[in-house]
Design a protein around this motif. Structure first.
Motif, PDB file in Angstrom:
ATOM      1  N   ASP A  64       0.805  -7.445  -5.169  1.00  0.00           N
ATOM      2  CA  ASP A  64      -0.290  -6.317  -5.566  1.00  0.00           C
ATOM      3  C   ASP A  64      -0.211  -5.086  -5.064  1.00  0.00           C
ATOM      4  OD1 ASP A  64      -2.071  -8.071  -7.148  1.00  0.00           O
ATOM      5  OD2 ASP A  64      -2.925  -8.893  -5.138  1.00  0.00           O
ATOM      6  N   VAL A  65      -0.924  -4.124  -5.563  1.00  0.00           N
ATOM      7  CA  VAL A  65      -0.469  -2.780  -5.129  1.00  0.00           C
ATOM      8  C   VAL A  65      -1.717  -2.254  -4.648  1.00  0.00           C
ATOM      9  CG1 VAL A  65       0.177  -0.444  -5.834  1.00  0.00           C
ATOM     10  CG2 VAL A  65       1.489  -2.339  -6.567  1.00  0.00           C
ATOM     11  N   LEU A 125      -3.312   6.012  -8.872  1.00  0.00           N
ATOM     12  CA  LEU A 125      -2.563   4.814  -8.833  1.00  0.00           C
ATOM     13  C   LEU A 125      -2.770   3.936 -10.289  1.00  0.00           C
ATOM     14  CD1 LEU A 125      -2.657   3.106  -5.346  1.00  0.00           C
ATOM     15  CD2 LEU A 125      -0.798   4.111  -6.439  1.00  0.00           C
ATOM     16  N   ALA A 126      -4.068   3.892 -10.569  1.00  0.00           N
ATOM     17  CA  ALA A 126      -4.364   3.210 -11.710  1.00  0.00           C
ATOM     18  C   ALA A 126      -3.656   3.843 -13.153  1.00  0.00           C
ATOM     19  CB  ALA A 126      -5.748   3.219 -11.915  1.00  0.00           C
ATOM     20  N   ALA A 127      -3.545   5.414 -13.056  1.00  0.00           N
ATOM     21  CA  ALA A 127      -3.143   6.051 -14.188  1.00  0.00           C
ATOM     22  C   ALA A 127      -1.473   5.715 -14.359  1.00  0.00           C
ATOM     23  CB  ALA A 127      -3.239   7.711 -13.931  1.00  0.00           C
ATOM     24  N   LEU A 128      -0.841   5.331 -13.245  1.00  0.00           N
ATOM     25  CA  LEU A 128       0.460   5.057 -12.868  1.00  0.00           C
ATOM     26  C   LEU A 128       0.854   3.535 -13.292  1.00  0.00           C
ATOM     27  CD1 LEU A 128       1.546   6.979  -9.928  1.00  0.00           C
ATOM     28  CD2 LEU A 128       1.738   7.754 -12.212  1.00  0.00           C
ATOM     29  N   GLY A 129      -0.273   2.872 -13.519  1.00  0.00           N
ATOM     30  CA  GLY A 129      -0.014   1.534 -14.119  1.00  0.00           C
ATOM     31  C   GLY A 129      -0.209   0.535 -12.885  1.00  0.00           C
ATOM     32  N   PHE A 181       7.215   9.901 -10.208  1.00  0.00           N
ATOM     33  CA  PHE A 181       8.634   9.972 -10.719  1.00  0.00           C
ATOM     34  C   PHE A 181       9.134   8.540 -11.412  1.00  0.00           C
ATOM     35  CE2 PHE A 181      13.394   9.854  -9.157  1.00  0.00           C
ATOM     36  CZ  PHE A 181      13.589  10.484 -10.200  1.00  0.00           C
ATOM     37  N   ARG A 182       9.769   8.424 -12.436  1.00  0.00           N
ATOM     38  CA  ARG A 182       9.888   7.306 -13.429  1.00  0.00           C
ATOM     39  C   ARG A 182      10.439   6.381 -12.581  1.00  0.00           C
ATOM     40  NH1 ARG A 182      13.213   6.819 -19.041  1.00  0.00           N
ATOM     41  NH2 ARG A 182      12.991   4.404 -19.224  1.00  0.00           N
ATOM     42  N   PRO A 183      11.575   6.350 -11.934  1.00  0.00           N
ATOM     43  CA  PRO A 183      12.160   5.270 -11.037  1.00  0.00           C
ATOM     44  C   PRO A 183      10.894   4.625 -10.105  1.00  0.00           C
ATOM     45  CG  PRO A 183      13.642   6.934 -10.947  1.00  0.00           C
ATOM     46  CD  PRO A 183      12.389   7.459 -11.647  1.00  0.00           C
ATOM     47  N   ASN A 184      10.157   5.599  -9.461  1.00  0.00           N
ATOM     48  CA  ASN A 184       9.003   4.816  -8.538  1.00  0.00           C
ATOM     49  C   ASN A 184       7.733   4.303  -9.591  1.00  0.00           C
ATOM     50  OD1 ASN A 184      10.155   5.587  -6.247  1.00  0.00           O
ATOM     51  ND2 ASN A 184       9.260   7.804  -6.313  1.00  0.00           N
ATOM     52  N   ARG A 185       7.624   4.732 -10.647  1.00  0.00           N
ATOM     53  CA  ARG A 185       6.634   3.983 -11.553  1.00  0.00           C
ATOM     54  C   ARG A 185       7.267   2.842 -12.008  1.00  0.00           C
ATOM     55  NH1 ARG A 185       7.045   8.532 -14.769  1.00  0.00           N
ATOM     56  NH2 ARG A 185       7.539   7.397 -16.702  1.00  0.00           N
ATOM     57  N   PHE A 234       0.935  -1.174  -0.065  1.00  0.00           N
ATOM     58  CA  PHE A 234      -0.010  -0.158  -0.059  1.00  0.00           C
ATOM     59  C   PHE A 234       0.719   1.461   0.061  1.00  0.00           C
ATOM     60  CE2 PHE A 234      -4.141  -1.827   0.581  1.00  0.00           C
ATOM     61  CZ  PHE A 234      -3.679  -3.166   1.228  1.00  0.00           C
ATOM     62  N   PHE A 235       0.596   2.290  -0.968  1.00  0.00           N
ATOM     63  CA  PHE A 235       1.457   3.433  -1.196  1.00  0.00           C
ATOM     64  C   PHE A 235       0.534   4.691  -0.779  1.00  0.00           C
ATOM     65  CE2 PHE A 235       3.826   0.283  -3.492  1.00  0.00           C
ATOM     66  CZ  PHE A 235       5.182   0.580  -3.298  1.00  0.00           C
ATOM     67  N   LEU A 236       1.309   5.619  -0.200  1.00  0.00           N
ATOM     68  CA  LEU A 236       0.552   6.896  -0.153  1.00  0.00           C
ATOM     69  C   LEU A 236       0.788   7.576  -1.456  1.00  0.00           C
ATOM     70  CD1 LEU A 236       2.180   7.881   3.459  1.00  0.00           C
ATOM     71  CD2 LEU A 236      -0.364   7.866   2.682  1.00  0.00           C
ATOM     72  N   VAL A 237      -0.373   8.225  -1.816  1.00  0.00           N
ATOM     73  CA  VAL A 237      -0.264   9.223  -2.886  1.00  0.00           C
ATOM     74  C   VAL A 237       0.169  10.522  -2.538  1.00  0.00           C
ATOM     75  CG1 VAL A 237      -1.786  10.332  -4.815  1.00  0.00           C
ATOM     76  CG2 VAL A 237      -1.705   7.700  -4.560  1.00  0.00           C
ATOM     77  N   SER A 238      -0.247  10.846  -1.499  1.00  0.00           N
ATOM     78  CA  SER A 238      -0.057  12.494  -0.876  1.00  0.00           C
ATOM     79  C   SER A 238       1.050  12.335  -0.049  1.00  0.00           C
ATOM     80  CB  SER A 238      -1.160  12.614  -0.073  1.00  0.00           C
ATOM     81  OG  SER A 238      -1.355  11.653   0.813  1.00  0.00           O
TER      82      SER A 238
END
Length: 248
Positions: A100-101, A131-135, A84-88, A72-76
């Motif tokens: 899963d994410v 999150l969905a937009a980031l794949g 940021f690309r490395p995080n994507r 589970f990741f914070l968006v905020s």
């Protein structure tokens, strides 16, 4: 990743240490209480509020041992930017490992008091869309970051809260709250058929450390990487984000 707040009724003291070991990734439960998707072998969940890099380290350990987790990741979060690309790329790598994410949602970014179900569901849906937009293809389960009391034992439409009553009445719960397991070892009386194992990868390391030191170390690491990135892109005129990966 979110350690339970001082008012969290699930919190209790323990004497175990915050050293990293395989026990943080070797549960033998048959299913995860925090995801509605099917699992293979063992499962656990992890929340990330300091270090995506540590999350990937833990994800590799789990994958090597046949453990499937939901991260589970914070968006905020002001400390890391999931766009940021490395995080994507990290989100993609987590899923490639079989994990899963999900969304780690902070009510504190929006309200001091309970705003009502509609407002919460609207903001959760918006952050899940990010999150969905980031794949990330987020699961239906949502973990609240340092949840206020009005989140406990509450159901919402549109997503499954990991604080719903069923996840504590029907499923066994184990957590490394504030870097300490509730019992030593966490499964001293045997592993239950169904359990929710909550782990905070950013709070574990090769050597023991207290909570404040661990948080300070992770924050300093992320800030130093940000400073390096700003210098390389603005001063040295290097624009290749792929060169600024999670190996540094």
């Amino acid at each position: 990743m979110s350690a339970p707040s001082p008012t969290d009724p699930r919190r209790s003291p323990s004497t175990s240490t915050g050293r990293c070991s395989t026990r943080c990734a070797t549960a033998t439960a048959s299913s995860s209480a925090t995801t509605t998707r099917s699992t293979r072998g063992a499962s656990s969940c992890a929340t990330t509020w300091t270090s995506p890099r540590r999350a990937l380290d833990c994800a590799r350990i789990e994958a090597d041992r046949g453990v499937r987790a939901t991260y589970f990741f914070l968006v905020s979060c002001p400390l890391y930017n999931l766009a940021f690309r490395p995080n994507r790329d990290l989100l993609v790598r987590l899923r490639a490992l079989g994990h899963d994410v999900g969304l780690h949602f902070s009510t504190h970014q929006y309200w001091n008091d309970d705003p009502g179900d509609d407002a919460i569901e609207e903001r959760v849906a918006a952050e899940r869309d990010v999150l969905a937009a980031l794949g990330a293809d987020p699961v239906d389960a949502v973990s609240f970051h340092r949840p206020p009391e009005w989140v406990f034992e509450r159901r919402f439409d549109g997503f499954d809260s990991t604080y719903e009553p069923r996840f504590f009445r029907e499923v066994a719960y184990r957590s490394d709250s504030n870097m300490r397991w509730r019992a030593e070892p966490p499964f001293a009386d045997g592993v239950p058929d169904r359990l929710q194992l909550l782990v905070h990868p950013g709070l574990w390391g090769p050597e023991d450390a207290d909570f404040a030191e661990r948080v300070r170390t992770e924050v300093n690491h992320e800030l130093s990487r940000t400073a390096r990135y700003m210098t390389e892109t603005l001063v040295d005129k290097r624009y290749h984000a792929v060169e600024f990966g999670h190996g540094g």
